[in-house]
Design a protein around this motif. Structure first.
Motif, mmCIF file in Angstrom:
data_model
loop_
_atom_site.group_PDB
_atom_site.id
_atom_site.type_symbol
_atom_site.label_atom_id
_atom_site.label_comp_id
_atom_site.label_asym_id
_atom_site.label_seq_id
_atom_site.Cartn_x
_atom_site.Cartn_y
_atom_site.Cartn_z
ATOM 1 N N HIS A 1 -7.062 2.959 11.941
ATOM 2 C CA HIS A 1 -7.656 3.982 11.086
ATOM 3 C C HIS A 1 -8.638 3.248 10.158
ATOM 4 N N PRO A 2 -9.743 3.898 9.729
ATOM 5 C CA PRO A 2 -10.716 3.199 8.854
ATOM 6 C C PRO A 2 -10.079 2.567 7.615
ATOM 7 N N TRP A 3 -9.092 3.239 7.010
ATOM 8 C CA TRP A 3 -8.434 2.663 5.832
ATOM 9 C C TRP A 3 -7.688 1.379 6.208
ATOM 10 N N ALA A 4 -7.077 1.408 7.398
ATOM 11 C CA ALA A 4 -6.337 0.235 7.859
ATOM 12 C C ALA A 4 -7.295 -0.929 8.116
ATOM 13 N N GLU A 5 -8.483 -0.559 8.623
ATOM 14 C CA GLU A 5 -9.510 -1.570 8.884
ATOM 15 C C GLU A 5 -9.962 -2.198 7.566
ATOM 16 N N SER A 6 -10.202 -1.317 6.588
ATOM 17 C CA SER A 6 -10.708 -1.775 5.296
ATOM 18 C C SER A 6 -9.678 -2.637 4.557
ATOM 19 N N LEU A 7 -8.418 -2.230 4.619
ATOM 20 C CA LEU A 7 -7.371 -2.972 3.889
ATOM 21 C C LEU A 7 -6.695 -4.045 4.751
ATOM 22 N N LYS A 8 -7.155 -4.197 5.962
ATOM 23 C CA LYS A 8 -6.603 -5.175 6.928
ATOM 24 C C LYS A 8 -5.087 -4.985 7.074
ATOM 25 N N PHE B 1 0.833 -1.210 0.000
ATOM 26 C CA PHE B 1 0.000 0.000 0.000
ATOM 27 C C PHE B 1 0.871 1.266 0.000
ATOM 28 N N LEU B 2 1.887 1.292 0.867
ATOM 29 C CA LEU B 2 2.711 2.500 0.976
ATOM 30 C C LEU B 2 3.638 2.683 -0.226
ATOM 31 N N GLU B 3 3.950 1.592 -0.919
ATOM 32 C CA GLU B 3 4.801 1.697 -2.108
ATOM 33 C C GLU B 3 4.172 2.610 -3.157
ATOM 34 N N TYR C 1 -0.613 -5.151 16.861
ATOM 35 C CA TYR C 1 -0.549 -3.699 16.674
ATOM 36 C C TYR C 1 -1.594 -3.242 15.668
ATOM 37 N N LYS C 2 -2.018 -2.007 15.834
ATOM 38 C CA LYS C 2 -2.970 -1.370 14.911
ATOM 39 C C LYS C 2 -2.210 -0.336 14.088
#
Lengths: 120, 271
Positions: free
Chosen positions: B127-134, B75-77, B149-150
């Motif tokens: 964060h909602p994006w982290a939740e959505s993208l697991k 994702f961060l790439e 960790y979250k």
């Protein structure tokens, strides 16, 4: 396939690739060293010579040590690209299409920059 | 003899790079140019090889040990590669001296902030994006306890990665240090996960640059081969050490390297 199984697959590919590249580079380097000794200090001036020219010269001179080293560098440099491609394919297998798309987008950008000579 | 010394230097650079999620260029470039008087273009080319070697060497172990967050890295790439392309496009219009100076001070300030934060702060909520993208995960600590960790402030982290990509292209520096900082400070990830994930990412963008350098003929096997062999060995050792090393110690070493890099950048900005 679980995420950890996916990670293990990429890990095995990376380890095998790095060890293979490392072996080629080690043998090539030791061979070059045995032939010419320390040559590091002779690189104080920049002398442009493209990869294709260097390989042609190595082929003409039958310089196998140099060819082995270039092969090692080639394997090493392409490993991260293969890693991204493999990540994308494995995310497709996981049916995680959003991350697969991201991985393929990164892969395409990297391949384009690789061949266009763009330094990212 | 000189090349054997370079091999040992590369082992140390690989060890440190694997431990901290950096490429090792901060050691390889000065050593090659100052001690061996190697032309800067060859030295930078060799440092790109060192980044690729560190990344691939360490990533194999970190993936196996569940320290790399693969989903987050992919994702961060996107941010890093987009930033690097923008950086490449604007590089001819930007005066980089001022940027070296500015970001040198930024890194120095970050070092002080990290020094103040002695303990790991793990976010309790995704964060909602982290939740959505697991994007959240778990990693094994040195005592074999699994730490969950979250991932927080994902948009800020993505923007920081974009910035890291721009800076990397503009200043010609490896952006590992910015990546680790963004994941640690903005996204509140554990330092081991930040370092391992950064390690995975830095090799990807460096490989594209290394490919360009290789095709142009700037990567000389006589220099790059001992560097790569040493780095691979060092990165295997560094990856093993990181699993056992307490997070606090890794953070302390990172702060020292951060100070060194920031001073290097300030000096470059002044010269």
């Amino acid at each position: 396939m679980s995420l950890h199984e996916l990670e293990l697959k990429i890990s095995h590919l990376l380890r095998a690739g790095v060890l293979f590249a490392g072996m080629l580079l080690l043998v090539g380097w030791l061979w070059m060293w045995a032939q010419g000794g320390d040559v590091l200090t002779s690189y104080s001036e920049y002398k442009p010579q493209s990869l294709s020219e260097s390989i042609q010269w190595a082929l003409i001179m039958n310089d196998r040590a140099l060819l082995l080293s270039f092969a090692g560098l080639g394997v090493l440099v392409t490993l991260p690209l293969v890693r991204v491609l493999m990540t994308g394919i494995l995310f497709v297998k996981q049916k995680d299409y959003r991350l697969a798309l991201m991985a393929f987008a990164v892969f395409m950008a990297l391949v384009a920059s690789f061949f266009l000579g763009i330094e990212l | 003899m000189l090349e054997i010394l370079l091999l040992f230097t590369a082992v140390a650079a690989g060890f440190l790079g694997a431990l901290l999620g950096l490429g090792g260029g901060i050691i390889i470039v000065p050593v090659l140019t100052l001690f061996y008087h190697v032309n800067i273009r060859y030295a930078i080319a060799a440092s790109l090889i060192s980044i690729v070697a560190t990344s691939s060497g360490a990533a194999a172990s970190y993936l196996k040990d569940s320290l790399t967050n693969l989903r987050l890295a992919v994702f961060l790439e996107i941010g890093t590669v987009a930033g690097a392309i923008v950086g490449f496009l604007i590089s001819s219009y930007i005066q980089t001296k001022f940027l070296f100076f500015l970001f040198g001070f930024f890194l120095l300030f970050s070092a002080l902030m990290m020094l103040r934060r002695r303990e790991e702060y793990l976010g309790a909520k995704n964060h909602p994006w982290a939740e959505s993208l697991k994007l959240d995960g778990a990693y094994p600590e040195s005592n074999e306890r699994w730490v969950e960790y979250k991932v927080q402030q994902v948009p800020l982290g993505l923007f920081a990665m974009f910035g890291a990509g721009v800076l990397s292209a503009l200043l010609g520096i490896g952006s590992g240090i910015f990546k680790v900082l963004a994941m640690d400070e903005a996204m509140k990830l554990p330092i081991k996960v930040s370092s391992a994930t950064s390690n995975f990412m830095i090799g990807v963008t460096a490989a594209a640059s290394a490919g360009a350098y290789l095709l142009r003929g700037d990567i000389q096997p006589q220099i790059a081969a001992p560097v790569a062999v040493g780095i691979i060995l060092g990165s295997f050792l560094g990856a093993k050490a990181m699993v056992r090393m307490p997070a606090k110690r890794i953070r302390q070493i990172f702060v020292v390297v951060l100070v060194v890099v920031s001073l290097q950048m300030i000096v470059k900005g002044l010269s």
